[in-house]
Design a protein around this motif. Structure first.
Motif, PDB file in Angstrom:
ATOM      1  N   GLU A  14     -41.886  58.219  43.244  1.00 51.25           N
ATOM      2  CA  GLU A  14     -42.675  58.929  42.056  1.00 51.25           C
ATOM      3  C   GLU A  14     -41.887  60.130  41.621  1.00 51.25           C
ATOM      4  N   PRO A  15     -41.514  60.013  40.119  1.00 49.21           N
ATOM      5  CA  PRO A  15     -40.535  60.721  39.358  1.00 49.21           C
ATOM      6  C   PRO A  15     -40.946  62.325  39.422  1.00 49.21           C
ATOM      7  N   GLU A  16     -39.917  63.068  39.597  1.00 46.82           N
ATOM      8  CA  GLU A  16     -40.132  64.574  39.531  1.00 46.82           C
ATOM      9  C   GLU A  16     -39.097  65.106  38.851  1.00 46.82           C
ATOM     10  N   ALA A  17     -39.644  66.121  37.806  1.00 46.87           N
ATOM     11  CA  ALA A  17     -38.736  67.017  36.909  1.00 46.87           C
ATOM     12  C   ALA A  17     -37.673  67.999  38.039  1.00 46.87           C
ATOM     13  N   GLU A  18     -36.533  68.119  37.657  1.00 48.46           N
ATOM     14  CA  GLU A  18     -35.773  69.002  38.506  1.00 48.46           C
ATOM     15  C   GLU A  18     -34.856  69.823  37.361  1.00 48.46           C
ATOM     16  N   ARG A  19     -34.857  71.112  37.569  1.00 47.62           N
ATOM     17  CA  ARG A  19     -34.456  72.089  36.614  1.00 47.62           C
ATOM     18  C   ARG A  19     -32.636  71.877  36.833  1.00 47.62           C
ATOM     19  N   GLU A  20     -32.122  71.765  35.545  1.00 53.82           N
ATOM     20  CA  GLU A  20     -30.787  72.149  35.539  1.00 53.82           C
ATOM     21  C   GLU A  20     -29.805  71.271  36.544  1.00 53.82           C
ATOM     22  N   SER A  21     -29.997  70.175  36.735  1.00 60.99           N
ATOM     23  CA  SER A  21     -29.099  69.515  37.841  1.00 60.99           C
ATOM     24  C   SER A  21     -28.115  68.610  37.048  1.00 60.99           C
ATOM     25  N   ALA A  22     -28.633  68.028  35.891  1.00 64.15           N
ATOM     26  CA  ALA A  22     -27.680  67.126  35.033  1.00 64.15           C
ATOM     27  C   ALA A  22     -27.498  65.970  35.682  1.00 64.15           C
ATOM     28  N   SER A  23     -28.363  65.423  36.391  1.00 55.67           N
ATOM     29  CA  SER A  23     -28.277  64.186  37.250  1.00 55.67           C
ATOM     30  C   SER A  23     -29.655  63.496  37.710  1.00 55.67           C
ATOM     31  N   TYR A  53     -35.287  64.062  38.317  1.00 64.12           N
ATOM     32  CA  TYR A  53     -34.344  63.893  36.919  1.00 64.12           C
ATOM     33  C   TYR A  53     -34.519  65.254  36.400  1.00 64.12           C
ATOM     34  N   ASP A  54     -33.382  65.323  35.694  1.00 66.18           N
ATOM     35  CA  ASP A  54     -33.311  66.724  34.733  1.00 66.18           C
ATOM     36  C   ASP A  54     -33.783  66.360  33.459  1.00 66.18           C
ATOM     37  N   VAL A 111     -33.974  67.736  30.490  1.00 71.18           N
ATOM     38  CA  VAL A 111     -32.607  67.798  29.274  1.00 71.18           C
ATOM     39  C   VAL A 111     -31.817  66.667  29.205  1.00 71.18           C
ATOM     40  N   PHE A 112     -31.208  66.643  30.500  1.00 66.59           N
ATOM     41  CA  PHE A 112     -30.180  65.646  30.534  1.00 66.59           C
ATOM     42  C   PHE A 112     -30.743  64.245  30.443  1.00 66.59           C
ATOM     43  N   LEU A 113     -31.914  63.825  30.757  1.00 67.75           N
ATOM     44  CA  LEU A 113     -32.484  62.664  30.691  1.00 67.75           C
ATOM     45  C   LEU A 113     -32.661  62.217  29.004  1.00 67.75           C
ATOM     46  N   LEU A 114     -33.209  63.281  28.124  1.00 72.23           N
ATOM     47  CA  LEU A 114     -33.492  63.183  26.958  1.00 72.23           C
ATOM     48  C   LEU A 114     -32.209  62.949  26.158  1.00 72.23           C
ATOM     49  N   LYS A 115     -31.057  63.712  26.648  1.00 76.17           N
ATOM     50  CA  LYS A 115     -29.749  63.594  25.982  1.00 76.17           C
ATOM     51  C   LYS A 115     -29.310  62.043  26.063  1.00 76.17           C
ATOM     52  N   LYS A 116     -29.523  61.619  27.418  1.00 74.59           N
ATOM     53  CA  LYS A 116     -28.948  60.135  27.485  1.00 74.59           C
ATOM     54  C   LYS A 116     -29.681  59.086  26.801  1.00 74.59           C
ATOM     55  N   TYR A 117     -31.091  59.244  26.736  1.00 72.73           N
ATOM     56  CA  TYR A 117     -31.806  58.666  26.101  1.00 72.73           C
ATOM     57  C   TYR A 117     -31.738  58.683  24.511  1.00 72.73           C
TER      58      TYR A 117
END
Length: 426
Positions: free
Chosen positions: A38-47, A57-58, A60-66
């Motif tokens: 199950e995906p779960e958002a995690e604040r400011e982990s950058a990983s 997943y972070d 902000v970091f995910l959208l940057k990589k996407y």
């Protein structure tokens, strides 16, 4: 920063859902395994990380990589899923964590690249494929276990490690360490791996096949045993003349001596039941396919495990039987010195074909003659290719095979099968 996180969270969730749906369309045999995470958002982990039940997943970091590479989310999702179905996270605490993490990443990416999944390509893939071709020449099929053994045997430089991380790193393994509470256990993941392996065989013949994936799944569904723990099966309860401090109260004892002279109130318990190896058989397959350093390594390491923590009685009765198609030699060991002499001076004899039955017939004859008071079990070290007895003996039997990268030969239902590679023996 919190406002950015809240804005990114809904869109990142849609990206994860899209990646999951894409995988279900292209790789239907992963449906059950995908439903376990199950995906779960995690604040400011950058990983990205997984604990066996959730993918953290972070946003902000995910959208940057996407934005940099639209295929990244799908690839990351698949990478983490493969780690779980390949059983990578459940061996992390037993091995060199840094080398195992790198080996697991390489094996996972090798399997993904061989499958040639639509919409999952990254810019680094061509360089990664070139690197994998070179590694296959030295290692063969790229499973995490094979890669790990290669790195442990030959080492890896800092420069090489950096290049491999650049080509194969995807997720953080910070949650791989054993947790007090795990929603999905390793036994459940093993069942999922078995389901994926079965479904993979019936997957469309037109799809690309991944030898790395098939072998990694094979490694995942293997029965894994702690060899040292299994040797406990061959220990018997026996009276050992020692004071049992756990059941003796010195306060009452000394009070009686001081109050009544030489009359203690409580006598010390002179005997204590200890589990120690006393009587068992080690059978060695001396056929042409199982000899040399392999046999010596098994004997040395088995001896080392048995001698640890005073496992032997002062008197013991251990028979080391050498056999190919017939019993070649029986060496009786009654003390540690005799065992050490056998390991240093004894020559292995035989090298004919393999037949397991003569050993069991021979041990039955020893039992009839009264050679054993309480024979607990028989360890049979072999490559496994021989004729097994049909009848179940009146003692435990463990067939120990060298791990050649497959599931090993089938054994009778009354015997325990153990596959041991170099790491397992260590």
């Amino acid at each position: 920063m919190s406002d950015l996180y809240e804005k990114a969270k809904p869109l990142a969730g849609k990206v994860m859902s899209f990646a999951r749906d894409n995988l279900l369309v292209n790789m239907r045999f992963l449906d059950v395994a995908l439903s376990a995470l199950e995906p779960e958002a995690e604040r400011e982990s950058a990983s990205f990380a997984c604990n066996g039940a959730k993918i953290f997943y972070d946003p902000v970091f995910l959208l940057k990589k996407y934005k940099e590479e639209p295929a990244f989310a799908l690839r990351m999702y698949l990478h983490i899923l493969f780690h779980m179905i390949f059983y990578h996270s459940f061996q992390f605490d037993k091995l060199d964590g840094e080398i195992w993490s790198l080996s697991a990443d390489i094996a996972t990416e090798a399997a993904i690249l061989e499958l040639e999944i639509p919409g999952a390509s990254l810019l680094r893939d061509e360089a990664a494929k070139r690197k994998l071709r070179v590694m296959r020449e030295d290692i063969g099929v790229l499973t995490a276990e094979r890669i790990y053994r290669y790195f442990k045997n030959f080492g890896i430089s800092a420069g090489e490690r950096g290049e491999l991380l650049r080509l194969f790193f995807m997720d953080s393994h910070r949650l791989w360490k054993p947790a007090e509470e795990i929603t999905i256990t390793k036994e459940q993941w093993k069942k999922l791996s078995e389901r994926v392996r079965a479904d993979l065989k019936s997957f469309s013949a037109k799809k690309s096949k991944s030898e790395s994936m098939e072998q990694s799944l094979l490694e995942a569904v293997k029965d894994r045993y702690n060899y040292k723990e299994l040797l406990q099966k061959f220990m018997v309860m026996n009276e050992d003349m020692q004071i049992n401090d756990e059941e003796f109260d010195y306060i009452y004892y000394t009070y009686g001596l001081s109050r009544y002279g030489n009359m203690p109130l409580v006598e010390p318990l002179e005997y204590r039941d200890n589990k120690k190896v006393r009587e068992f058989v080690i059978a060695i397959d001396t056929s042409a396919s199982c000899r040399g350093e392999l046999v010596k390594s098994f004997l040395r390491r088995t001896y080392g495990m048995l001698c640890a923590k005073d496992s032997f009685f002062s008197k013991m009765n251990v028979h080391i039987i050498q056999c190919d198609h017939e019993v070649q030699k029986d060496t009786k060991i009654t003390c540690r010195d005799e065992l050490e002499y056998f390991l240093s001076a004894e020559k292995i004899t035989g090298f004919g074909s393999t037949d397991f039955r003569p050993v069991f017939t021979y041990v039955d004859e020893l039992l009839r003659k009264g050679e054993f008071e309480n024979l607990k079990g028989l360890l049979y070290f072999t490559d496994g290719y021989g004729v097994y007895p049909k009848a179940m003996p009146p003692y435990d039997v463990m067939f120990v095979f060298p791990d050649n990268g497959d599931t090993g030969p089938e054994v009778p239902p009354w015997a325990v099968k153990v596959l041991l590679d170099d790491e397992g023996l260590d």
